[in-house]
Design an enzyme around this catalytic site. Structure first.
Site, PDB file in Angstrom:
ATOM      1  N   ASP A 108       0.846  -1.178   0.000  1.00  0.00           N
ATOM      2  CA  ASP A 108       0.000   0.000   0.000  1.00  0.00           C
ATOM      3  C   ASP A 108       0.888   1.237   0.000  1.00  0.00           C
ATOM      4  O   ASP A 108       2.049   1.173   0.435  1.00  0.00           O
ATOM      5  CB  ASP A 108      -0.925   0.025   1.227  1.00  0.00           C
ATOM      6  CG  ASP A 108      -2.179   0.836   0.978  1.00  0.00           C
ATOM      7  OD1 ASP A 108      -3.234   0.240   0.692  1.00  0.00           O
ATOM      8  OD2 ASP A 108      -2.107   2.083   1.053  1.00  0.00           O
TER       9      ASP A 108
ATOM     10  N   ASP B 232       4.191   2.792  -4.106  1.00  0.00           N
ATOM     11  CA  ASP B 232       3.311   3.686  -4.850  1.00  0.00           C
ATOM     12  C   ASP B 232       3.326   3.195  -6.304  1.00  0.00           C
ATOM     13  O   ASP B 232       4.365   3.256  -6.967  1.00  0.00           O
ATOM     14  CB  ASP B 232       3.840   5.118  -4.753  1.00  0.00           C
ATOM     15  CG  ASP B 232       3.000   6.126  -5.533  1.00  0.00           C
ATOM     16  OD1 ASP B 232       2.120   5.703  -6.305  1.00  0.00           O
ATOM     17  OD2 ASP B 232       3.252   7.338  -5.382  1.00  0.00           O
ATOM     18  N   VAL B 233       2.189   2.720  -6.798  1.00  0.00           N
ATOM     19  CA  VAL B 233       2.175   2.090  -8.125  1.00  0.00           C
ATOM     20  C   VAL B 233       2.377   3.096  -9.254  1.00  0.00           C
ATOM     21  O   VAL B 233       2.543   2.701 -10.412  1.00  0.00           O
ATOM     22  CB  VAL B 233       0.874   1.291  -8.364  1.00  0.00           C
ATOM     23  CG1 VAL B 233       0.758   0.153  -7.366  1.00  0.00           C
ATOM     24  CG2 VAL B 233      -0.355   2.200  -8.343  1.00  0.00           C
TER      25      VAL B 233
ATOM     26  N   ASN C 146      -4.794  -4.416  -7.384  1.00  0.00           N
ATOM     27  CA  ASN C 146      -6.010  -3.811  -6.864  1.00  0.00           C
ATOM     28  C   ASN C 146      -5.958  -2.288  -6.802  1.00  0.00           C
ATOM     29  O   ASN C 146      -6.990  -1.647  -6.665  1.00  0.00           O
ATOM     30  CB  ASN C 146      -6.279  -4.383  -5.459  1.00  0.00           C
ATOM     31  CG  ASN C 146      -7.456  -3.717  -4.776  1.00  0.00           C
ATOM     32  OD1 ASN C 146      -8.588  -3.802  -5.258  1.00  0.00           O
ATOM     33  ND2 ASN C 146      -7.206  -3.028  -3.664  1.00  0.00           N
TER      34      ASN C 146
ATOM     35  N   TYR D 242     -12.357   7.761 -14.640  1.00  0.00           N
ATOM     36  CA  TYR D 242     -12.356   6.443 -13.998  1.00  0.00           C
ATOM     37  C   TYR D 242     -12.838   5.371 -14.970  1.00  0.00           C
ATOM     38  O   TYR D 242     -12.264   4.273 -15.057  1.00  0.00           O
ATOM     39  CB  TYR D 242     -13.248   6.484 -12.758  1.00  0.00           C
ATOM     40  CG  TYR D 242     -13.200   5.245 -11.903  1.00  0.00           C
ATOM     41  CD1 TYR D 242     -12.062   4.942 -11.159  1.00  0.00           C
ATOM     42  CD2 TYR D 242     -14.297   4.386 -11.819  1.00  0.00           C
ATOM     43  CE1 TYR D 242     -12.022   3.812 -10.352  1.00  0.00           C
ATOM     44  CE2 TYR D 242     -14.260   3.262 -11.023  1.00  0.00           C
ATOM     45  CZ  TYR D 242     -13.120   2.975 -10.293  1.00  0.00           C
ATOM     46  OH  TYR D 242     -13.094   1.849  -9.503  1.00  0.00           O
TER      47      TYR D 242
ATOM     48  N   LYS E  63     -10.729   2.134 -16.238  1.00  0.00           N
ATOM     49  CA  LYS E  63     -11.177   0.764 -16.011  1.00  0.00           C
ATOM     50  C   LYS E  63     -11.430   0.023 -17.321  1.00  0.00           C
ATOM     51  O   LYS E  63     -11.204  -1.196 -17.413  1.00  0.00           O
ATOM     52  CB  LYS E  63     -12.427   0.752 -15.134  1.00  0.00           C
ATOM     53  CG  LYS E  63     -12.164   1.158 -13.684  1.00  0.00           C
ATOM     54  CD  LYS E  63     -11.158   0.244 -13.003  1.00  0.00           C
ATOM     55  CE  LYS E  63     -11.064   0.495 -11.503  1.00  0.00           C
ATOM     56  NZ  LYS E  63     -10.063  -0.380 -10.837  1.00  0.00           N
TER      57      LYS E  63
ATOM     58  N   ALA F 123     -19.176  -2.110  -4.279  1.00  0.00           N
ATOM     59  CA  ALA F 123     -18.768  -2.936  -3.137  1.00  0.00           C
ATOM     60  C   ALA F 123     -18.578  -2.005  -1.949  1.00  0.00           C
ATOM     61  O   ALA F 123     -17.654  -1.197  -1.916  1.00  0.00           O
ATOM     62  CB  ALA F 123     -17.486  -3.683  -3.447  1.00  0.00           C
TER      63      ALA F 123
END
Length: 364
Positions: free
Chosen positions: A159, A180-181, A207, A272, A276, A305
């Site tokens: 994370d 950090d991606v 994720n 977004y 995606k 979710a």
């Protein structure tokens, strides 16, 4: 004994459903939860006459006493098993039951077999090394890490938020590696550290993602770029790092997290949705490239979710509207999405690759 456990589970779940709220309403007010509680109540009430008659038959030494006992035991077992299942689902999975002492009763009823004694050969992720990014929050990443642990995996979580990561890793008893991606050096360090610790990575669950709300006419380049960089570019970086490790080994699984917004339109979500949709296309292309090396790449596409952070950052009216789009009339629990991720990560889905699995009724 079994009816007593079932009754206690029902009572605790009813109390929980009254106290826990989603969108300002008790969970118990949702039709799906009402149905679950009603099923358990009916099963218990149906089992009572059989138990009473068995006791009466033994007390009177009636000839059918043994048969009556067998019938009563079967009915009680079914009621207890149903109570175990529905209590787990109403509480949002095994991880949440510890907060409410429900685990004590579930363990008595053997509902926690995945964590407390399922035969190893039945665990879907036994001996697998699993890396999950963005797993220190309250969402799908954390739920996935928990479910993989329950299914026998050794899990590494990552994370961007180091303090939260340290706390979560300590709680789960796993290795936590900050990353950090959006930074290629962080992604490389993450994969290198996990491989150095365990020798390999069998499953990578990518994720990490970032949302936001802005109409295109008002959206800045910064708003657009940060969502694309975390959600799409970050998934690309992690997929690339995983493939560079898995392809030479000739095995491995990647599960990416997309969204139903990659399929359907929603105002204020252009950045977004584009990200995606890009994850979906990336997943399919990566699957075709990796298949010759026996590496599978799939994605899940959740809709709504629910978790505490989402309730804080989204408008309650918008959340209520999104619920109306769901077939079950409620949001998904994060563990319900995690169950599908576990399936895709396991050998049970060995002939699936390049698939985008909707965890919702919303798909093309």
């Amino acid at each position: 004994m079994q009816l007593g456990v079932a009754r206690k589970l029902l009572e605790m779940t009813v109390d929980y459903a009254k106290d826990r709220k989603q969108f300002g309403k008790p969970v118990g007010s949702f039709q799906a939860v009402k149905h679950k509680l009603a099923r358990v109540h009916t099963a218990i009430e149906d089992a009572r006459p059989a138990a009473w008659y068995a006791a009466y038959a033994f007390a009177r030494d009636l000839p059918d006493a043994a048969r009556a006992a067998s019938v009563a035991k079967g009915a009680a077992s079914r009621a207890e098993a149903l109570a175990n299942t529905e209590a787990l689902q109403c509480h949002g999975g095994i991880g949440f039951t510890w907060e409410h002492d429900l685990h004590i009763w579930l363990k008595r009823g053997l509902a926690l077999q995945p964590a407390f004694g399922t035969p190893d050969e039945h665990r879907a992720m036994l001996a697998k090394i699993v890396l999950v990014t963005a797993a220190a929050g309250a969402g799908i990443g954390l739920a996935t890490a928990k479910r993989c642990i329950e299914e026998g995996a050794t899990v590494v979580i990552s994370d961007k938020h180091e303090r939260r990561l340290e706390e979560t890793a300590s709680e789960l008893g796993v290795l936590g590696i900050p990353a950090d991606v959006t930074q290629e050096t962080d992604v490389q360090r993450l994969f290198d550290a996990a491989i150095a610790e365990y020798g390999r990575i069998d499953v990578a669950v990518n994720n990490a993602g970032l949302g936001g709300t802005a109409n295109i006419i008002d959206m800045t380049d910064v708003q657009w770029n940060i969502v694309l960089d975390v959600t799409l570019n970050g998934t690309f970086r992690c997929t690339r790092a995983a493939l560079r490790h898995m392809v030479p080994r000739g095995s491995g699984v990647i599960v990416n997290i997309s969204s139903v917004l990659g399929w359907r339109a929603q105002a204020g979500q252009a950045h977004y949705a584009a990200a995606k949709a890009g994850v979906m296309a990336l997943t399919r292309a990566a699957a075709m490239e990796a298949a010759p090396a026996n590496v599978r790449v799939n994605a899940v596409a959740p809709s709504l979710a629910m978790h505490p952070f989402l309730e804080k950052v989204m408008d309650p009216g918008e959340l209520e509207h999104l619920v109306t789009l769901e077939a079950f009339g409620r949001s998904a629990e994060t563990w319900e999405v995690a169950n599908v991720i576990v399936f895709l990560a396991s050998d049970y889905s060995s002939y699936m690759t390049g698939e985008i699995v909707s965890v919702s009724s919303q798909h093309p």
